[in-house]
Motif scaffolding. Structure first.
Motif, mmCIF file in Angstrom:
data_model
loop_
_atom_site.group_PDB
_atom_site.id
_atom_site.type_symbol
_atom_site.label_atom_id
_atom_site.label_comp_id
_atom_site.label_asym_id
_atom_site.label_seq_id
_atom_site.Cartn_x
_atom_site.Cartn_y
_atom_site.Cartn_z
ATOM 1 N N HIS A 81 0.778 -1.260 0.135
ATOM 2 C CA HIS A 81 -0.114 -0.010 -0.074
ATOM 3 C C HIS A 81 1.035 1.217 -0.248
ATOM 4 O O HIS A 81 0.547 2.111 -0.866
ATOM 5 C CB HIS A 81 -0.814 -0.075 1.290
ATOM 6 N N ARG A 82 1.903 1.310 0.693
ATOM 7 C CA ARG A 82 2.761 2.365 0.751
ATOM 8 C C ARG A 82 3.513 2.543 -0.384
ATOM 9 O O ARG A 82 3.389 3.837 -0.853
ATOM 10 C CB ARG A 82 3.904 2.367 2.004
ATOM 11 N N ALA A 83 3.996 1.578 -1.046
ATOM 12 C CA ALA A 83 4.660 1.716 -2.274
ATOM 13 C C ALA A 83 3.641 2.252 -3.521
ATOM 14 O O ALA A 83 3.978 3.200 -4.161
ATOM 15 C CB ALA A 83 5.141 0.520 -2.829
ATOM 16 N N ARG A 84 2.386 1.888 -3.381
ATOM 17 C CA ARG A 84 1.502 2.346 -4.611
ATOM 18 C C ARG A 84 1.384 3.789 -4.030
ATOM 19 O O ARG A 84 1.105 4.514 -5.040
ATOM 20 C CB ARG A 84 0.043 1.443 -4.504
ATOM 21 N N PHE A 85 0.952 4.200 -2.564
ATOM 22 C CA PHE A 85 0.745 5.655 -2.523
ATOM 23 C C PHE A 85 2.043 6.521 -3.017
ATOM 24 O O PHE A 85 1.542 7.590 -3.562
ATOM 25 C CB PHE A 85 0.494 5.630 -0.923
ATOM 26 N N MET A 86 3.089 5.897 -2.931
ATOM 27 C CA MET A 86 4.201 6.899 -3.299
ATOM 28 C C MET A 86 4.237 6.948 -4.774
ATOM 29 O O MET A 86 4.775 8.126 -5.216
ATOM 30 C CB MET A 86 5.670 6.245 -2.802
ATOM 31 N N SER A 87 3.753 5.877 -5.408
ATOM 32 C CA SER A 87 3.599 5.881 -6.955
ATOM 33 C C SER A 87 2.719 7.045 -7.202
ATOM 34 O O SER A 87 2.615 7.712 -8.406
ATOM 35 C CB SER A 87 3.400 4.670 -7.572
ATOM 36 N N TRP A 88 1.782 7.195 -6.674
ATOM 37 C CA TRP A 88 0.611 8.204 -6.964
ATOM 38 C C TRP A 88 1.230 9.666 -6.701
ATOM 39 O O TRP A 88 1.033 10.453 -7.409
ATOM 40 C CB TRP A 88 -0.564 8.044 -5.992
ATOM 41 N N LEU A 89 1.996 9.820 -5.576
ATOM 42 C CA LEU A 89 2.552 10.869 -5.191
ATOM 43 C C LEU A 89 3.611 11.499 -6.445
ATOM 44 O O LEU A 89 3.603 12.719 -6.851
ATOM 45 C CB LEU A 89 3.166 11.036 -3.977
ATOM 46 N N SER A 90 4.382 10.452 -6.882
ATOM 47 C CA SER A 90 5.496 10.885 -7.827
ATOM 48 C C SER A 90 4.784 11.115 -9.429
ATOM 49 O O SER A 90 5.471 11.728 -10.015
ATOM 50 C CB SER A 90 6.400 9.665 -8.274
ATOM 51 N N SER A 91 3.512 10.563 -9.427
ATOM 52 C CA SER A 91 2.863 10.652 -10.860
ATOM 53 C C SER A 91 2.162 11.812 -10.854
ATOM 54 O O SER A 91 1.625 12.424 -11.997
ATOM 55 C CB SER A 91 1.815 9.421 -10.984
ATOM 56 N N ALA A 92 1.796 12.629 -9.874
ATOM 57 C CA ALA A 92 0.897 13.491 -9.789
ATOM 58 C C ALA A 92 1.691 14.836 -10.399
ATOM 59 O O ALA A 92 2.604 15.231 -10.228
ATOM 60 C CB ALA A 92 0.429 13.864 -8.408
ATOM 61 N N SER A 93 0.666 15.857 -11.140
ATOM 62 C CA SER A 93 1.029 17.059 -11.639
ATOM 63 C C SER A 93 1.067 18.231 -10.580
ATOM 64 O O SER A 93 1.856 19.031 -10.581
ATOM 65 C CB SER A 93 0.369 17.484 -12.767
ATOM 66 N N GLU A 94 0.198 17.939 -9.503
ATOM 67 C CA GLU A 94 0.040 18.866 -8.372
ATOM 68 C C GLU A 94 -0.523 18.235 -7.355
ATOM 69 O O GLU A 94 -1.107 16.963 -7.392
ATOM 70 C CB GLU A 94 -1.099 19.832 -8.808
ATOM 71 N N LEU A 95 -0.164 18.523 -5.980
ATOM 72 C CA LEU A 95 -0.692 17.648 -4.836
ATOM 73 C C LEU A 95 -1.499 18.762 -4.269
ATOM 74 O O LEU A 95 -1.241 20.136 -3.742
ATOM 75 C CB LEU A 95 0.461 17.348 -3.996
ATOM 76 N N TRP A 96 -2.753 18.301 -3.763
ATOM 77 C CA TRP A 96 -3.506 19.166 -3.051
ATOM 78 C C TRP A 96 -3.979 18.557 -1.795
ATOM 79 O O TRP A 96 -3.934 17.346 -1.592
ATOM 80 C CB TRP A 96 -4.995 19.102 -4.006
ATOM 81 N N GLY A 97 -4.406 19.471 -0.689
ATOM 82 C CA GLY A 97 -4.649 18.823 0.392
ATOM 83 C C GLY A 97 -5.207 19.883 1.381
ATOM 84 O O GLY A 97 -4.830 20.941 0.912
ATOM 85 N N GLN A 98 -5.335 19.493 2.581
ATOM 86 C CA GLN A 98 -5.659 20.509 3.651
ATOM 87 C C GLN A 98 -4.655 20.470 4.667
ATOM 88 O O GLN A 98 -4.094 19.241 5.088
ATOM 89 C CB GLN A 98 -7.175 20.064 4.347
ATOM 90 N N ASN A 99 -4.121 21.479 4.982
ATOM 91 C CA ASN A 99 -2.904 21.404 5.911
ATOM 92 C C ASN A 99 -1.736 20.720 5.306
ATOM 93 O O ASN A 99 -1.106 19.797 6.007
ATOM 94 C CB ASN A 99 -3.153 21.227 7.551
ATOM 95 N N LEU A 100 -1.438 21.040 4.329
ATOM 96 C CA LEU A 100 -0.332 20.196 3.310
ATOM 97 C C LEU A 100 1.098 20.367 4.076
ATOM 98 O O LEU A 100 1.776 19.636 4.118
ATOM 99 C CB LEU A 100 -0.231 20.858 1.995
ATOM 100 N N PRO A 101 1.389 21.603 4.856
ATOM 101 C CA PRO A 101 2.606 21.550 5.488
ATOM 102 C C PRO A 101 2.945 20.524 6.588
ATOM 103 O O PRO A 101 3.973 19.844 6.377
ATOM 104 C CB PRO A 101 2.814 23.056 6.038
ATOM 105 N N TYR A 102 1.905 20.198 7.127
ATOM 106 C CA TYR A 102 2.000 19.035 8.299
ATOM 107 C C TYR A 102 1.976 17.717 7.424
ATOM 108 O O TYR A 102 2.855 16.863 8.091
ATOM 109 C CB TYR A 102 0.772 19.104 9.107
ATOM 110 N N ASP A 103 1.176 17.578 6.412
ATOM 111 C CA ASP A 103 1.329 16.022 5.765
ATOM 112 C C ASP A 103 2.466 16.108 5.113
ATOM 113 O O ASP A 103 3.221 15.049 5.294
ATOM 114 C CB ASP A 103 0.084 16.284 5.027
ATOM 115 N N VAL A 104 3.013 17.090 4.537
ATOM 116 C CA VAL A 104 4.213 16.686 3.828
ATOM 117 C C VAL A 104 5.400 16.497 4.769
ATOM 118 O O VAL A 104 6.374 15.836 4.511
ATOM 119 C CB VAL A 104 4.727 18.270 2.941
ATOM 120 N N LYS A 105 5.508 17.100 5.992
ATOM 121 C CA LYS A 105 6.562 17.252 6.933
ATOM 122 C C LYS A 105 6.314 15.559 7.307
ATOM 123 O O LYS A 105 7.472 15.109 7.541
ATOM 124 C CB LYS A 105 6.130 18.088 8.084
#
Length: 195
Positions: A81-105
């Motif tokens: 699951h983690r590997a697939r999630f990372m492949s989604w992140l690396s394929s995205a043109s933009e990353l959207w979220g709520q409180n992104l600084p926390y999630d990215v950190k």
């Protein structure tokens, strides 16, 4: 547009590249959670939560072209699951979220693969709180209010996320996490259209 059915650990479609909304749930959402702080290093030192246990799950939402909205769920304790999630992140043109600084950190601290993907200025980040502020600087902040104001969804029936779920595969947690990713995606789309 209603929330789509949740796909568990979906694979990135071949050739997909578009905006991806994502959200993390951390140790504090578990009944047995020890989290008292929202800083990953402090969670490890003060709360005794090891790096590999700080994130409980991740959820995503995306569109394929101008088609239907999709949502996916990734149990962090599952390596696939983690590997697939990372492949989604690396394929995205933009990353959207709520409180992104926390999630990215959190991602950069807890997963070495995320450090390479989430390098500064490599991928565009679009935070819901910033988008809503740009539209109306007087309105309330927070996904629950914003999604209600945009007429996307209501969180009346949902359990409070703090110490409410058994583990990363709890069906209620799956629903809650994916609702956050989906609502964030829809609200950002709406704010962009209004702007």
């Amino acid at each position: 547009e209603s929330m789509p059915c949740v796909k568990v650990a979906p694979v990135v479609p071949v050739g997909w590249c578009g905006p991806l909304s994502f959200d993390l749930e951390t140790d504090g959402c578990l009944i047995s959670g020890r989290q008292t702080t929202f800083h990953p290093r402090k969670m490890e030192v003060r709360d005794g939560v090891p790096r590999d246990k700080q994130i409980v799950c991740a959820s995503t939402s995306w569109r394929c072209g101008h088609g239907d909205l999709h949502t996916g769920y990734f149990d962090w304790s599952n390596v696939t699951h983690r590997a697939r999630f990372m492949s989604w992140l690396s394929s995205a043109s933009e990353l959207w979220g709520q409180n992104l600084p926390y999630d990215v950190k959190m991602l950069r601290y807890c997963d070495t693969h995320a450090r390479g993907i989430l390098r500064p200025f490599v991928v565009k980040l679009r935070d819901l709180l910033t988008e809503s502020f740009l539209y109306d600087d007087l309105q309330e902040r927070g996904l629950k209010y914003i999604s209600w104001a945009c007429r996307v969804t209501s969180y009346r029936e949902e359990r409070k996320a703090v110490r409410a779920y058994v583990d990363g595969s709890d069906p209620a947690l799956v629903q809650y996490a994916c609702k956050d990713a989906w609502a964030t995606y829809r609200c950002i789309e709406i704010f962009r259209a209004w702007q």
